[in-house]
Each structure stands twice: as structure tokens, then as C-alpha cells.
Design a protein around this motif. Structure first.
Motif, mmCIF file in Angstrom:
data_model
loop_
_atom_site.group_PDB
_atom_site.id
_atom_site.type_symbol
_atom_site.label_atom_id
_atom_site.label_comp_id
_atom_site.label_asym_id
_atom_site.label_seq_id
_atom_site.Cartn_x
_atom_site.Cartn_y
_atom_site.Cartn_z
ATOM 1 N N LYS A 13 0.827 -1.208 0.000
ATOM 2 C CA LYS A 13 0.000 0.000 0.000
ATOM 3 C C LYS A 13 0.867 1.267 0.000
ATOM 4 N N ASP A 14 1.915 1.271 0.823
ATOM 5 C CA ASP A 14 2.767 2.457 0.917
ATOM 6 C C ASP A 14 4.248 2.112 1.032
ATOM 7 N N SER A 15 4.604 0.917 0.529
ATOM 8 C CA SER A 15 6.004 0.516 0.597
ATOM 9 C C SER A 15 6.352 -0.457 -0.528
ATOM 10 N N SER A 57 5.417 6.601 -2.227
ATOM 11 C CA SER A 57 4.489 7.723 -2.064
ATOM 12 C C SER A 57 3.204 7.489 -2.849
ATOM 13 N N ARG A 58 2.118 8.096 -2.371
ATOM 14 C CA ARG A 58 0.830 7.983 -3.051
ATOM 15 C C ARG A 58 0.924 8.596 -4.447
ATOM 16 N N ARG A 59 1.680 9.697 -4.560
ATOM 17 C CA ARG A 59 1.807 10.404 -5.843
ATOM 18 C C ARG A 59 2.494 9.545 -6.910
ATOM 19 N N LEU A 60 3.453 8.716 -6.506
ATOM 20 C CA LEU A 60 4.251 7.954 -7.473
ATOM 21 C C LEU A 60 3.828 6.482 -7.595
ATOM 22 N N PHE A 78 4.871 3.924 -10.588
ATOM 23 C CA PHE A 78 5.811 2.876 -10.188
ATOM 24 C C PHE A 78 5.234 1.499 -10.509
ATOM 25 N N SER A 79 3.972 1.290 -10.167
ATOM 26 C CA SER A 79 3.329 -0.007 -10.417
ATOM 27 C C SER A 79 3.241 -0.309 -11.911
#
Length: 235
Positions: A202-204, A216-219, A223-224
Motif C-alpha cells: 500500500k505504501d512501501s 508515495s501515493r503520488r508515485l 511505479f506499479s
């Protein structure tokens, strides 16, 4: 391309030097060549400045495989080609990621084939090598061995399969240098090699050795997507 010949036989070393000059003339390229007649002299002065090393396995007073291991401890990127009169020794080359081996007596055609292989090897790796010059000396490693890079003030810390190394630089410049490879930012100041990603949460992001890095939520979406593209899937 810089070439080192490490051989305690002046006759054999001279022959390889002549072959290199002939190769230069045939291919119309320039190679720099240095000869060492003792492995101790070579190891004492070596600081990662060569691209290819022709290394005699059976030198008096030294074991070529041990010398190769010592070279690898200093430089993970240099190409090693064993020169030996006993082919059975050369099969151990995989232990130090040797490019190839040549059996004595060395004939020019065989030598030229191996040198061409080394030349192409170096051309492919040259743009993807990282060279750091810091207080600990000069360190060179392949970009493919980087797990992730993180910013620390005016420095970058390169976490690699060989360990962590520090040098001056910026994430922006490093991202441009590695643009052809699959590196992606998880947060501002952290560039991850997608080859080593084993989980996106979720955040890592978890990379090999179970290291968790912030995402980060923004990236996260970008990234995915890049990771799915790297893995050959669809997003």
C-alpha cells in the motif's frame, strides 16, 4: 579500452602484446595495454582502471584463481580472460564470472576472437558502469548490481549486491544515466532497480534482502505501471 596482461612469461606476454597491436590495426581501434610479470605488482597498483585483464592461471608463487578473486573484491565489472596451458583449470572461471579462457600456446585467430568478445562486452557495459571516487578510493560496479539508490544530502548511497557505497551526485542525474534500464522512483530521493522488487504494498516497496522502502501515493501508480511493464504483464 584499457587492457592488462598479467603473465610471468615475458615471451607469452610479448606474444599477446603483438597480437593486440595486430588486432588494433585490423579493427582500426585504439587499445591501451600494460604488462605485469607478477600478480603482486598488479594487485598492489590496481584501482579499477582496466576494462579487460588477460590473466595467466599458472604463475610462479601465485594461484590465478586466487588472484582473480582478489581482483573481483576490488572490481566487480572488469572482464577477466584466463590464459592457461591446462584447460581443466579454466572451468573454475565461473567462480569469478570470467568472460572466457584461452589455452596456450595462443594462436592469433583464437586470441582475436576472445578479444573481440571482450571488446563488445566492454562496449555494452561501459555506459552502465558506475564509477565512484571518494575518500575510500575508487569503486566501480555495474548498474545491474544496484538494488536501490537513496539521496543523503549532497551524496548518493548506492546499495548493491556487493555492499553500500557513497558518492556525490543527484538522483536526477543518476535517473538520466540509467534511463535505458528499469529504475524507478518510489519517493523523491529513492531510485529502485525493478529487477530486485519482490513486493509492492500500500505504501512501501520490498526489495531483495527484505528491505522495505517507502512508496508515495503520488508515485505509486507510475511505479506499479513501470513494474508491470518490466515483468511483461499488463496494467
Amino acid at each position: 579500452m584499457k587492457v592488462a596482461i598479467v603473465d610471468d612469461s615475458k615471451e607469452d606476454a610479448g606474444l599477446l602484446t603483438d597480437y593486440i597491436k595486430k588486432f588494433e590495426n585490423e579493427k582500426n581501434i585504439k587499445l591501451q595495454c600494460c604488462v605485469f610479470y607478477a600478480s603482486f605488482d598488479f594487485l598492489e597498483t590496481y584501482h579499477g582502471e582496466y576494462d579487460v585483464i588477460f590473466l595467466d592461471i599458472e604463475m610462479l608463487g601465485s594461484n590465478g584463481l586466487e588472484v582473480a578473486r582478489e581482483i573481483r573484491s576490488k572490481d566487480d565489472a572488469v572482464g577477466i580472460i584466463f590464459v592457461t596451458s591446462m584447460a581443466q583449470y579454466a572451468i573454475h572461471g565461473y567462480e569469478v564470472n570470467a568472460i572466457d579462457f584461452i589455452v596456450k600456446p595462443v594462436r592469433y585467430y583464437n586470441f582475436a576472437t576472445k578479444l573481440e568478445k571482450a571488446y563488445q562486452f566492454c562496449r555494452k557495459r561501459s555506459t552502465h558502469n558506475i564509477l565512484l571516487n571518494n575518500k575510500d578510493g575508487i569503486q566501480r560496479f555495474s548498474a545491474s548490481d544496484i538494488l536501490y539508490i537513496e539521496k543523503d544530502g549532497d551524496y548518493l548511497i548506492f546499495h548493491t549486491v556487493q555492499g553500500s557505497f557513497q558518492g556525490r551526485g543527484s538522483i536526477k542525474a543518476m535517473k538520466e544515466k540509467l534511463a535505458e534500464l528499469y529504475f524507478e522512483e518510489s519517493i523523491s530521493g529513492c531510485l529502485i532497480n525493478l529487477e530486485y522488487v519482490i513486493h509492492i504494498g500500500k505504501d512501501s516497496v520490498t526489495v531483495e534482502s527484505d528491505v522495505q522502502l517507502p512508496l508515495s501515493r503520488r508515485l505509486k501508480k507510475q511505479f506499479s505501471q513501470k513494474y508491470m511493464k518490466y515483468m511483461g504483464g499488463e496494467f
